[in-house]
Design an enzyme around this catalytic site. Sequence first.
Site, PDB file in Angstrom:
ATOM      1  N   LYS A  61       2.205  -3.877   6.722  1.00  0.00           N
ATOM      2  CA  LYS A  61       2.619  -3.961   5.309  1.00  0.00           C
ATOM      3  C   LYS A  61       4.138  -3.858   5.200  1.00  0.00           C
ATOM      4  O   LYS A  61       4.764  -4.596   4.441  1.00  0.00           O
ATOM      5  CB  LYS A  61       1.956  -2.849   4.495  1.00  0.00           C
ATOM      6  N   SER A  69       0.826  -1.197   0.000  1.00  0.00           N
ATOM      7  CA  SER A  69       0.000   0.000   0.000  1.00  0.00           C
ATOM      8  C   SER A  69       0.862   1.250   0.000  1.00  0.00           C
ATOM      9  O   SER A  69       1.974   1.255   0.553  1.00  0.00           O
ATOM     10  CB  SER A  69      -0.851  -0.019   1.275  1.00  0.00           C
ATOM     11  N   TYR A 112      -1.529  -0.667  10.889  1.00  0.00           N
ATOM     12  CA  TYR A 112      -1.870  -1.307   9.607  1.00  0.00           C
ATOM     13  C   TYR A 112      -0.715  -1.150   8.618  1.00  0.00           C
ATOM     14  O   TYR A 112      -0.244  -2.115   8.011  1.00  0.00           O
ATOM     15  CB  TYR A 112      -3.156  -0.700   9.038  1.00  0.00           C
TER      16      TYR A 112
HETATM   17  P1  NAD Z   1     -11.143  -6.548   1.659  1.00  0.00           P
HETATM   18  O1  NAD Z   1     -11.302  -6.527   3.118  1.00  0.00           O
HETATM   19  O2  NAD Z   1     -12.324  -6.258   0.807  1.00  0.00           O
HETATM   20  O3  NAD Z   1     -10.535  -7.943   1.198  1.00  0.00           O
HETATM   21  C1  NAD Z   1      -9.651  -8.689   1.997  1.00  0.00           C
HETATM   22  C2  NAD Z   1     -10.153 -10.124   2.019  1.00  0.00           C
HETATM   23  O4  NAD Z   1      -9.268 -10.917   2.819  1.00  0.00           O
HETATM   24  C3  NAD Z   1     -11.551 -10.270   2.630  1.00  0.00           C
HETATM   25  O5  NAD Z   1     -12.355 -11.044   1.771  1.00  0.00           O
HETATM   26  C4  NAD Z   1     -11.298 -10.976   3.970  1.00  0.00           C
HETATM   27  O6  NAD Z   1     -12.385 -11.788   4.342  1.00  0.00           O
HETATM   28  C5  NAD Z   1     -10.035 -11.762   3.670  1.00  0.00           C
HETATM   29  N1  NAD Z   1      -9.197 -12.072   4.840  1.00  0.00           N
HETATM   30  C6  NAD Z   1      -8.765 -11.216   5.796  1.00  0.00           C
HETATM   31  N2  NAD Z   1      -8.007 -11.852   6.699  1.00  0.00           N
HETATM   32  C7  NAD Z   1      -7.940 -13.159   6.289  1.00  0.00           C
HETATM   33  C8  NAD Z   1      -7.329 -14.318   6.813  1.00  0.00           C
HETATM   34  N3  NAD Z   1      -6.614 -14.297   7.951  1.00  0.00           N
HETATM   35  N4  NAD Z   1      -7.469 -15.489   6.141  1.00  0.00           N
HETATM   36  C9  NAD Z   1      -8.190 -15.540   5.000  1.00  0.00           C
HETATM   37  N5  NAD Z   1      -8.816 -14.485   4.478  1.00  0.00           N
HETATM   38  C10 NAD Z   1      -8.691 -13.302   5.112  1.00  0.00           C
HETATM   39  O7  NAD Z   1      -9.940  -5.546   1.299  1.00  0.00           O
HETATM   40  P2  NAD Z   1      -9.452  -5.012  -0.105  1.00  0.00           P
HETATM   41  O8  NAD Z   1      -9.769  -3.558  -0.170  1.00  0.00           O
HETATM   42  O9  NAD Z   1      -9.909  -5.916  -1.181  1.00  0.00           O
HETATM   43  O10 NAD Z   1      -7.883  -5.123   0.095  1.00  0.00           O
HETATM   44  C11 NAD Z   1      -7.144  -6.235  -0.387  1.00  0.00           C
HETATM   45  C12 NAD Z   1      -5.686  -6.045   0.000  1.00  0.00           C
HETATM   46  O11 NAD Z   1      -5.204  -4.814  -0.557  1.00  0.00           O
HETATM   47  C13 NAD Z   1      -5.443  -5.947   1.508  1.00  0.00           C
HETATM   48  O12 NAD Z   1      -4.250  -6.630   1.809  1.00  0.00           O
HETATM   49  C14 NAD Z   1      -5.299  -4.471   1.738  1.00  0.00           C
HETATM   50  O13 NAD Z   1      -4.502  -4.206   2.855  1.00  0.00           O
HETATM   51  C15 NAD Z   1      -4.624  -4.014   0.445  1.00  0.00           C
HETATM   52  N6  NAD Z   1      -4.845  -2.592   0.143  1.00  0.00           N
HETATM   53  C16 NAD Z   1      -6.119  -2.108   0.066  1.00  0.00           C
HETATM   54  C17 NAD Z   1      -6.325  -0.748  -0.188  1.00  0.00           C
HETATM   55  C18 NAD Z   1      -7.714  -0.178  -0.240  1.00  0.00           C
HETATM   56  O14 NAD Z   1      -7.859   1.053  -0.116  1.00  0.00           O
HETATM   57  N7  NAD Z   1      -8.765  -0.960  -0.413  1.00  0.00           N
HETATM   58  C19 NAD Z   1      -5.232   0.102  -0.412  1.00  0.00           C
HETATM   59  C20 NAD Z   1      -3.936  -0.438  -0.353  1.00  0.00           C
HETATM   60  C21 NAD Z   1      -3.759  -1.795  -0.087  1.00  0.00           C
HETATM   61  N1  UFG Z   2     -11.829  12.093   3.621  1.00  0.00           N
HETATM   62  C1  UFG Z   2     -12.792  13.013   3.953  1.00  0.00           C
HETATM   63  N2  UFG Z   2     -13.985  12.550   4.434  1.00  0.00           N
HETATM   64  C2  UFG Z   2     -14.261  11.226   4.601  1.00  0.00           C
HETATM   65  C3  UFG Z   2     -13.262  10.293   4.263  1.00  0.00           C
HETATM   66  C4  UFG Z   2     -12.047  10.757   3.786  1.00  0.00           C
HETATM   67  O1  UFG Z   2     -12.592  14.219   3.821  1.00  0.00           O
HETATM   68  O2  UFG Z   2     -15.367  10.878   5.056  1.00  0.00           O
HETATM   69  C5  UFG Z   2     -10.561  12.570   3.024  1.00  0.00           C
HETATM   70  C6  UFG Z   2      -9.316  12.156   3.792  1.00  0.00           C
HETATM   71  O3  UFG Z   2      -9.019  13.109   4.776  1.00  0.00           O
HETATM   72  C7  UFG Z   2      -8.276  12.074   2.660  1.00  0.00           C
HETATM   73  C8  UFG Z   2      -9.093  11.626   1.453  1.00  0.00           C
HETATM   74  O4  UFG Z   2     -10.436  11.968   1.755  1.00  0.00           O
HETATM   75  O5  UFG Z   2      -7.762  13.354   2.380  1.00  0.00           O
HETATM   76  C9  UFG Z   2      -9.002  10.118   1.164  1.00  0.00           C
HETATM   77  O6  UFG Z   2      -9.313   9.409   2.357  1.00  0.00           O
HETATM   78  P1  UFG Z   2      -9.600   7.825   2.335  1.00  0.00           P
HETATM   79  O7  UFG Z   2      -9.983   7.421   3.719  1.00  0.00           O
HETATM   80  O8  UFG Z   2     -10.536   7.490   1.234  1.00  0.00           O
HETATM   81  O9  UFG Z   2      -8.179   7.212   1.904  1.00  0.00           O
HETATM   82  P2  UFG Z   2      -6.746   7.320   2.609  1.00  0.00           P
HETATM   83  O10 UFG Z   2      -5.853   8.007   1.631  1.00  0.00           O
HETATM   84  O11 UFG Z   2      -6.844   7.884   3.959  1.00  0.00           O
HETATM   85  O12 UFG Z   2      -6.323   5.792   2.770  1.00  0.00           O
HETATM   86  C10 UFG Z   2      -6.592   4.772   1.786  1.00  0.00           C
HETATM   87  C11 UFG Z   2      -6.854   3.456   2.528  1.00  0.00           C
HETATM   88  C12 UFG Z   2      -5.579   2.962   3.158  1.00  0.00           C
HETATM   89  C13 UFG Z   2      -4.502   2.858   2.131  1.00  0.00           C
HETATM   90  C14 UFG Z   2      -4.298   4.196   1.454  1.00  0.00           C
HETATM   91  C15 UFG Z   2      -3.296   4.052   0.350  1.00  0.00           C
HETATM   92  O13 UFG Z   2      -7.839   3.632   3.512  1.00  0.00           O
HETATM   93  O14 UFG Z   2      -5.799   1.685   3.684  1.00  0.00           O
HETATM   94  O15 UFG Z   2      -5.531   4.671   0.903  1.00  0.00           O
HETATM   95  O16 UFG Z   2      -2.888   5.306  -0.091  1.00  0.00           O
HETATM   96  F1  UFG Z   2      -3.355   2.478   2.702  1.00  0.00           F
END
Ligand code: NAD
Ligand code: UFG
Length: 338
Positions: A151, A123, A147
């Site tokens: 990573k 991430s 979190y």
């Molecule tokens: P998500 O929660 O929708 O998907 C994660 C999946 O993993 C879920 O289906 C959950 O049930 C499963 N899971 C969690 N722990 C587990 C375990 N111990 N064993 C088996 N399954 C398990 O999240 P997502 O948004 O699809 O994210 C996927 C990956 O990408 C994650 O590793 C997350 O940290 C990373 N990531 C997400 C974002 C974002 O903004 N969504 C940004 C950067 C990185």
């Molecule tokens: N924000 C608002 N109001 C809200 C939610 C968010 O103003 O209700 C703002 C935040 O302050 C930020 C922007 O919108 O400036 C984006 O916020 P998000 O929560 O959508 O995303 P983040 O950048 O904080 O974080 C996301 C995921 C993390 C991941 C990261 C990677 O939540 O898990 O992107 O860049 F690691």
Amino acid sequence: MILVTGGAGYIGSHCCVELIEAGHDVLVLDNFSNSSQDNVHRVERLTSKSIAVETVDLRDKEQTRRVLAEGRFDAVIHFAGLKAVGESGADPLRYYDNNVAGTVNLLEAMKETGTRNLVFSSSATVYGEPERLPLTEDARTDATNPYGRTKLHIEQILRDLVASASSWSVILLRYFNPVGAHETGELGEEPNGTPNNLVPYVMGVAGGHRPHVRVFGDDYPTRDGTGVRDYIHVMDLAKGHRAALQRLPSVKGVEVYNLGTGTGYSVLEVLDAARAATGEPIPHVVQSRRPGDVAECYADPSLAARQLGWRAERSLQAMMEDAWRWELRRSQRRADEH
Ligand code: NAD
Ligand code: UFG
């Protein structure tokens, strides 16, 4: 066959669609702690393929080893993990146990069964407060919450592992801000409870489920004072995984790629795009900054363009339109259920 851990989740499910359309067979391993079987069924409907599913928690060593031993996997894409920043501060041990210990189990099972090819979901959060923008892969890393530190720990574990044996091929993909949904509106993000992230929250307001968007701070040193992020369409992200899988066999050791568009948008710009896509007014109220947020974060995605031949293509407008189509389907489904 590709093993997709967390394949029932938001990014994993969209990635499964892309992989199946590219001709891969997939096996989904998920404990459904943050997803449901419905998502797998949606992928099956979209691709007209049935998907093998193992309901397994990666913390269960025996079951994880069994899955790896029973299949013949060309590669593993490892999405499974917990991802809520705030929750990770309140319960760090749960995050270290689930994300780090779960990954160690997975790697042990891969090692024992001879699967050496891995794509890992990292991430942009690993960069913490950026020293320079846009962020290149060699930028300093310094996560600001548990979190993000899970990573970083996992990235380090993977580097140590490949240093111990040259047979491993690992790609770390650092996602920026994944948003949007499959363009049919049949698959998208289903956050539990109140969404933490901006776009799902905005869609909830557009759909009339919440009164207004809370804008967390308008006094950042950015063009309009609100936070700037690199939003990337989840289907572009899925294509990035397809490209990574293609490169994986030629990777010696670890390669790291930013997956972003390279363009940052402010919160107010996202709201404008959402208004245009939905035709809804989407009121907002400015509140104080959210602790831990950085002012600005966007990628230099040129390494992925050069090495993976991948570039994000979809506009912010397309991200909002697809997120809205999914929101409308969800609302319809909820109405039908009552
Ligand atoms: P998500 O929660 O929708 O998907 C994660 C999946 O993993 C879920 O289906 C959950 O049930 C499963 N899971 C969690 N722990 C587990 C375990 N111990 N064993 C088996 N399954 C398990 O999240 P997502 O948004 O699809 O994210 C996927 C990956 O990408 C994650 O590793 C997350 O940290 C990373 N990531 C997400 C974002 C974002 O903004 N969504 C940004 C950067 C990185
Ligand atoms: N924000 C608002 N109001 C809200 C939610 C968010 O103003 O209700 C703002 C935040 O302050 C930020 C922007 O919108 O400036 C984006 O916020 P998000 O929560 O959508 O995303 P983040 O950048 O904080 O974080 C996301 C995921 C993390 C991941 C990261 C990677 O939540 O898990 O992107 O860049 F690691």
